[in-house]
Design a protein around this motif. Structure first.
Motif, PDB file in Angstrom:
ATOM      1  N   GLU A  37       1.108  -1.159   0.147  1.00 18.54           N
ATOM      2  CA  GLU A  37       0.087   0.218   0.097  1.00 18.54           C
ATOM      3  C   GLU A  37       0.941   1.393  -0.031  1.00 18.54           C
ATOM      4  OE1 GLU A  37      -3.103   2.145   2.919  1.00 18.54           O
ATOM      5  OE2 GLU A  37      -3.626  -0.056   2.577  1.00 18.54           O
ATOM      6  N   ASP A  59      -4.359  -0.991  13.567  1.00 19.90           N
ATOM      7  CA  ASP A  59      -4.237  -0.948  12.047  1.00 19.90           C
ATOM      8  C   ASP A  59      -4.437  -2.323  11.649  1.00 19.90           C
ATOM      9  OD1 ASP A  59      -3.305  -0.967   9.550  1.00 19.90           O
ATOM     10  OD2 ASP A  59      -1.438   0.157  10.049  1.00 19.90           O
ATOM     11  N   ASN A  61      -3.638  -3.655   8.853  1.00 18.44           N
ATOM     12  CA  ASN A  61      -2.548  -3.877   7.700  1.00 18.44           C
ATOM     13  C   ASN A  61      -1.180  -4.568   8.354  1.00 18.44           C
ATOM     14  OD1 ASN A  61      -4.065  -1.588   6.877  1.00 18.44           O
ATOM     15  ND2 ASN A  61      -3.006  -2.309   4.928  1.00 18.44           N
ATOM     16  N   HIS A  63       2.791  -5.093   8.587  1.00 19.29           N
ATOM     17  CA  HIS A  63       3.920  -4.127   8.274  1.00 19.29           C
ATOM     18  C   HIS A  63       5.058  -4.755   8.305  1.00 19.29           C
ATOM     19  CE1 HIS A  63       1.546  -0.276   8.478  1.00 19.29           C
ATOM     20  NE2 HIS A  63       0.912  -0.894   8.848  1.00 19.29           N
ATOM     21  N   LYS A  95       4.114  -1.086   4.166  1.00 25.84           N
ATOM     22  CA  LYS A  95       2.684  -1.141   4.735  1.00 25.84           C
ATOM     23  C   LYS A  95       2.129  -2.045   3.665  1.00 25.84           C
ATOM     24  CE  LYS A  95      -1.679   0.715   6.108  1.00 25.84           C
ATOM     25  NZ  LYS A  95      -2.158   2.391   6.374  1.00 25.84           N
ATOM     26  N   LEU A  98      -3.948  -4.459   2.175  1.00 32.06           N
ATOM     27  CA  LEU A  98      -5.150  -5.341   2.626  1.00 32.06           C
ATOM     28  C   LEU A  98      -5.325  -6.767   2.230  1.00 32.06           C
ATOM     29  CD1 LEU A  98      -7.556  -2.618   3.822  1.00 32.06           C
ATOM     30  CD2 LEU A  98      -6.240  -3.844   5.314  1.00 32.06           C
ATOM     31  N   ARG A 166     -10.901  -4.992  -0.360  1.00 33.97           N
ATOM     32  CA  ARG A 166     -10.140  -3.410  -0.189  1.00 33.97           C
ATOM     33  C   ARG A 166     -11.584  -2.469  -0.580  1.00 33.97           C
ATOM     34  NH1 ARG A 166      -4.359  -4.452  -3.209  1.00 33.97           N
ATOM     35  NH2 ARG A 166      -3.816  -5.941  -1.443  1.00 33.97           N
TER      36      ARG A 166
END
Length: 266
Positions: A37, A59, A61, A63, A95, A98, A166
Protein backbone atom coordinates in the motif's frame (compact mmCIF):
# COMPACT_ATOMS: atom_id res chain seq x y z
CA UNK A 1 8.09 6.78 -6.56
CA UNK A 2 5.23 9.16 -5.85
CA UNK A 3 4.85 10.78 -2.44
CA UNK A 4 1.63 10.06 -0.57
CA UNK A 5 0.15 13.38 0.48
CA UNK A 6 -3.20 12.00 1.61
CA UNK A 7 -4.27 13.11 5.11
CA UNK A 8 -2.58 11.20 7.93
CA UNK A 9 -5.13 9.26 9.96
CA UNK A 10 -5.03 7.08 13.05
CA UNK A 11 -2.12 8.97 14.64
CA UNK A 12 -3.10 10.20 18.09
CA UNK A 13 -2.49 13.88 18.90
CA UNK A 14 -0.97 14.29 15.47
CA UNK A 15 -1.10 18.09 15.53
CA UNK A 16 0.93 18.30 18.75
CA UNK A 17 3.44 15.57 17.92
CA UNK A 18 4.14 16.20 14.22
CA UNK A 19 6.87 18.72 15.00
CA UNK A 20 8.86 16.08 16.89
CA UNK A 21 9.52 13.81 13.93
CA UNK A 22 9.53 13.74 10.14
CA UNK A 23 7.14 11.30 8.47
CA UNK A 24 7.29 10.64 4.73
CA UNK A 25 5.06 8.23 2.80
CA UNK A 26 5.47 6.93 -0.73
CA UNK A 27 3.32 4.87 -3.06
CA UNK A 28 5.04 1.86 -4.67
CA UNK A 29 5.67 1.51 -8.38
CA UNK A 30 2.94 -0.21 -10.38
CA UNK A 31 4.64 -3.62 -10.21
CA UNK A 32 4.18 -3.69 -6.42
CA UNK A 33 0.86 -1.88 -6.17
CA UNK A 34 -1.10 -5.02 -5.27
CA UNK A 35 1.37 -6.18 -2.63
CA UNK A 36 2.29 -2.88 -0.97
CA UNK A 37 0.00 0.00 0.00
CA UNK A 38 2.81 2.38 0.87
CA UNK A 39 6.35 2.76 2.15
CA UNK A 40 6.79 4.97 5.21
CA UNK A 41 9.86 6.51 6.79
CA UNK A 42 10.13 8.26 10.15
CA UNK A 43 13.18 10.17 11.40
CA UNK A 44 13.63 12.07 14.65
CA UNK A 45 16.35 13.91 16.52
CA UNK A 46 15.41 14.40 20.17
CA UNK A 47 18.92 14.56 21.56
CA UNK A 48 18.83 16.76 24.65
CA UNK A 49 15.02 16.63 24.68
CA UNK A 50 12.48 14.39 26.44
CA UNK A 51 11.56 11.10 24.80
CA UNK A 52 8.31 11.08 22.82
CA UNK A 53 5.80 8.24 22.95
CA UNK A 54 3.72 8.20 19.78
CA UNK A 55 0.37 6.44 20.04
CA UNK A 56 -1.65 5.16 17.12
CA UNK A 57 -5.02 3.61 16.47
CA UNK A 58 -5.18 -0.12 15.67
CA UNK A 59 -4.19 -1.09 12.13
CA UNK A 60 -5.58 -4.02 10.07
CA UNK A 61 -2.53 -4.08 7.74
CA UNK A 62 0.64 -6.12 8.05
CA UNK A 63 3.84 -4.05 8.31
CA UNK A 64 7.47 -4.91 7.57
CA UNK A 65 9.44 -2.73 10.00
CA UNK A 66 13.15 -1.96 10.12
CA UNK A 67 14.28 -0.28 13.34
CA UNK A 68 17.34 -0.38 15.59
CA UNK A 69 19.09 -2.88 13.36
CA UNK A 70 16.26 -5.40 13.38
CA UNK A 71 13.69 -6.49 10.81
CA UNK A 72 10.24 -7.44 12.07
CA UNK A 73 6.94 -8.39 10.51
CA UNK A 74 4.03 -6.96 12.49
CA UNK A 75 0.61 -8.54 12.19
CA UNK A 76 -2.67 -6.61 12.33
CA UNK A 77 -3.03 -4.69 15.61
CA UNK A 78 -6.35 -4.84 17.44
CA UNK A 79 -5.67 -2.20 20.12
CA UNK A 80 -3.97 1.18 20.19
CA UNK A 81 -0.20 0.84 20.19
CA UNK A 82 2.76 3.10 20.85
CA UNK A 83 6.41 3.59 19.97
CA UNK A 84 8.98 5.46 22.05
CA UNK A 85 11.26 7.87 20.22
CA UNK A 86 14.36 9.02 22.03
CA UNK A 87 17.74 10.38 21.01
CA UNK A 88 18.21 10.16 17.26
CA UNK A 89 16.64 7.39 15.23
CA UNK A 90 14.78 6.15 12.19
CA UNK A 91 12.09 3.65 11.32
CA UNK A 92 11.64 2.28 7.81
CA UNK A 93 8.31 0.61 7.14
CA UNK A 94 6.47 -1.26 4.42
CA UNK A 95 2.69 -1.27 4.75
CA UNK A 96 1.27 -4.21 2.85
CA UNK A 97 -2.02 -3.98 1.02
CA UNK A 98 -5.05 -5.33 2.82
CA UNK A 99 -5.24 -9.06 2.27
CA UNK A 100 -2.12 -9.15 0.12
CA UNK A 101 -0.12 -11.49 2.34
CA UNK A 102 -3.00 -13.88 2.86
CA UNK A 103 -3.31 -14.25 -0.90
CA UNK A 104 0.44 -14.53 -1.51
CA UNK A 105 1.57 -16.67 1.41
CA UNK A 106 -1.57 -18.74 2.04
CA UNK A 107 -1.98 -18.34 5.80
CA UNK A 108 -4.75 -17.20 8.12
CA UNK A 109 -4.32 -13.53 9.11
CA UNK A 110 -6.25 -14.18 12.34
CA UNK A 111 -3.32 -16.25 13.58
CA UNK A 112 -1.06 -13.19 13.42
CA UNK A 113 -3.20 -10.53 15.10
CA UNK A 114 -1.14 -8.60 17.68
CA UNK A 115 1.91 -10.73 16.84
CA UNK A 116 5.49 -9.84 15.93
CA UNK A 117 7.40 -12.27 13.75
CA UNK A 118 10.83 -12.75 12.31
CA UNK A 119 10.38 -11.49 8.75
CA UNK A 120 12.39 -14.42 7.42
CA UNK A 121 9.65 -16.78 8.61
CA UNK A 122 7.44 -15.55 5.78
CA UNK A 123 9.82 -14.01 3.26
CA UNK A 124 12.89 -15.54 1.68
CA UNK A 125 14.91 -12.38 2.31
CA UNK A 126 18.49 -12.07 3.49
CA UNK A 127 17.75 -9.55 6.25
CA UNK A 128 21.42 -9.07 7.10
CA UNK A 129 22.15 -8.12 3.50
CA UNK A 130 19.11 -5.83 3.44
CA UNK A 131 20.25 -4.02 6.60
CA UNK A 132 23.75 -3.65 5.17
CA UNK A 133 22.42 -2.10 1.96
CA UNK A 134 20.11 0.27 3.82
CA UNK A 135 22.96 1.42 6.06
CA UNK A 136 24.66 2.83 2.96
CA UNK A 137 21.56 4.66 1.68
CA UNK A 138 21.67 8.44 2.07
CA UNK A 139 18.29 9.48 0.71
CA UNK A 140 14.68 8.37 0.65
CA UNK A 141 14.97 7.50 -3.02
CA UNK A 142 17.92 5.19 -2.36
CA UNK A 143 16.03 3.50 0.48
CA UNK A 144 12.95 3.05 -1.72
CA UNK A 145 15.02 1.59 -4.56
CA UNK A 146 16.47 -1.02 -2.18
CA UNK A 147 13.05 -1.94 -0.79
CA UNK A 148 11.53 -2.11 -4.26
CA UNK A 149 14.22 -4.55 -5.43
CA UNK A 150 13.78 -6.57 -2.22
CA UNK A 151 10.02 -7.09 -2.64
CA UNK A 152 9.73 -7.28 -6.41
CA UNK A 153 10.08 -11.11 -6.38
CA UNK A 154 6.98 -11.27 -4.15
CA UNK A 155 4.74 -9.16 -6.40
CA UNK A 156 1.20 -10.52 -6.60
CA UNK A 157 -1.52 -10.33 -9.21
CA UNK A 158 -4.92 -8.84 -8.42
CA UNK A 159 -7.29 -11.25 -6.67
CA UNK A 160 -11.02 -10.80 -7.13
CA UNK A 161 -11.81 -11.53 -3.49
CA UNK A 162 -8.97 -9.37 -2.20
CA UNK A 163 -10.10 -6.50 -4.42
CA UNK A 164 -13.62 -6.88 -3.03
CA UNK A 165 -12.33 -6.66 0.55
CA UNK A 166 -10.41 -3.49 -0.25
CA UNK A 167 -13.46 -1.96 -1.89
CA UNK A 168 -15.56 -2.76 1.17
CA UNK A 169 -13.00 -1.24 3.53
CA UNK A 170 -12.79 1.79 1.24
CA UNK A 171 -16.56 2.20 1.51
CA UNK A 172 -16.34 2.07 5.31
CA UNK A 173 -13.63 4.76 5.28
CA UNK A 174 -15.50 7.03 2.89
CA UNK A 175 -18.96 6.80 4.41
CA UNK A 176 -18.82 7.42 8.14
CA UNK A 177 -22.59 6.93 8.40
CA UNK A 178 -22.14 3.19 7.79
CA UNK A 179 -22.73 1.97 11.32
CA UNK A 180 -23.48 -1.73 10.84
CA UNK A 181 -22.52 -4.68 8.67
CA UNK A 182 -26.11 -4.78 7.42
CA UNK A 183 -25.84 -1.21 6.17
CA UNK A 184 -22.47 -2.00 4.57
CA UNK A 185 -24.12 -4.91 2.77
CA UNK A 186 -26.91 -2.65 1.56
CA UNK A 187 -24.52 0.04 0.28
CA UNK A 188 -22.15 -2.44 -1.40
CA UNK A 189 -24.62 -4.96 -2.79
CA UNK A 190 -22.64 -7.76 -1.09
CA UNK A 191 -24.38 -10.08 1.36
CA UNK A 192 -23.60 -9.98 5.07
CA UNK A 193 -22.41 -13.59 4.95
CA UNK A 194 -20.02 -12.87 2.06
CA UNK A 195 -18.65 -9.76 3.79
CA UNK A 196 -17.98 -11.68 6.99
CA UNK A 197 -16.34 -14.57 5.12
CA UNK A 198 -14.09 -12.28 3.05
CA UNK A 199 -12.96 -10.28 6.08
CA UNK A 200 -12.22 -13.45 8.03
CA UNK A 201 -10.23 -14.94 5.15
CA UNK A 202 -8.21 -11.87 4.13
CA UNK A 203 -8.04 -9.64 7.21
CA UNK A 204 -8.61 -11.86 10.22
CA UNK A 205 -10.78 -9.08 11.69
CA UNK A 206 -14.55 -8.80 11.60
CA UNK A 207 -16.25 -6.01 9.62
CA UNK A 208 -18.04 -4.57 12.65
CA UNK A 209 -14.66 -3.95 14.32
CA UNK A 210 -13.42 -2.08 11.24
CA UNK A 211 -16.58 0.02 11.10
CA UNK A 212 -16.01 1.10 14.70
CA UNK A 213 -12.31 1.76 14.07
CA UNK A 214 -12.82 4.04 11.09
CA UNK A 215 -15.59 5.98 12.82
CA UNK A 216 -13.01 6.72 15.51
CA UNK A 217 -10.77 8.15 12.80
CA UNK A 218 -13.47 10.74 12.23
CA UNK A 219 -13.75 11.39 15.96
CA UNK A 220 -10.00 12.01 16.20
CA UNK A 221 -10.08 14.29 13.17
CA UNK A 222 -12.77 16.45 14.74
CA UNK A 223 -10.96 16.53 18.08
CA UNK A 224 -7.75 17.58 16.30
CA UNK A 225 -9.44 20.36 14.37
CA UNK A 226 -11.36 21.94 17.20
CA UNK A 227 -12.58 21.58 20.75
CA UNK A 228 -15.69 19.41 20.44
CA UNK A 229 -17.98 18.12 23.16
CA UNK A 230 -18.87 14.43 23.23
CA UNK A 231 -22.52 15.30 22.64
CA UNK A 232 -21.58 17.12 19.44
CA UNK A 233 -19.56 14.12 18.23
CA UNK A 234 -22.54 11.85 18.86
CA UNK A 235 -24.70 14.00 16.60
CA UNK A 236 -22.05 14.62 13.93
CA UNK A 237 -21.13 10.96 13.49
CA UNK A 238 -24.48 9.34 14.10
CA UNK A 239 -23.72 7.38 17.27
CA UNK A 240 -26.82 6.02 18.94
CA UNK A 241 -25.94 7.83 22.18
CA UNK A 242 -23.04 9.36 24.09
CA UNK A 243 -22.34 6.19 26.07
CA UNK A 244 -21.85 4.27 22.79
CA UNK A 245 -19.22 6.78 21.63
CA UNK A 246 -17.42 6.76 24.99
CA UNK A 247 -17.46 2.93 25.11
CA UNK A 248 -15.88 2.66 21.66
CA UNK A 249 -13.32 5.35 22.45
CA UNK A 250 -12.28 3.75 25.74
CA UNK A 251 -12.10 0.26 24.25
CA UNK A 252 -9.76 1.35 21.46
CA UNK A 253 -7.78 4.08 23.25
CA UNK A 254 -8.18 3.44 26.96
CA UNK A 255 -9.48 6.96 27.73
CA UNK A 256 -12.61 9.01 27.20
CA UNK A 257 -12.85 11.65 24.43
CA UNK A 258 -12.70 14.37 27.08
CA UNK A 259 -9.58 12.97 28.71
CA UNK A 260 -7.96 12.59 25.28
CA UNK A 261 -8.62 16.25 24.47
CA UNK A 262 -7.40 17.56 27.83
CA UNK A 263 -4.26 15.49 28.22
CA UNK A 264 -2.19 15.08 25.05
CA UNK A 265 0.53 12.49 25.61
CA UNK A 266 4.18 12.97 24.77
Amino acid sequence: MQSNHNPITGVLHHKQSAELYQLRRYFPDAALAELIEQFWLVDWDLRGKPAHIQQNLPDPNFHFVISKGTVTLLGPVSKSYSYEMQGKGQIIGVKFGLGALAARLNFKPADFIDQQMDAQQLFDIDCSQLLAELSLAHSDQQILAILHACFLPFAVRPSGQCTRVRQLVGLIKQQSDITSVELLAERSGVSVQTIQRCFRQYLGLNPKWLIRKYRLHQVLLLLEQQSVESADLVEALGYSDQSHLIRDFKEFLGVTPTAYSLHPRS
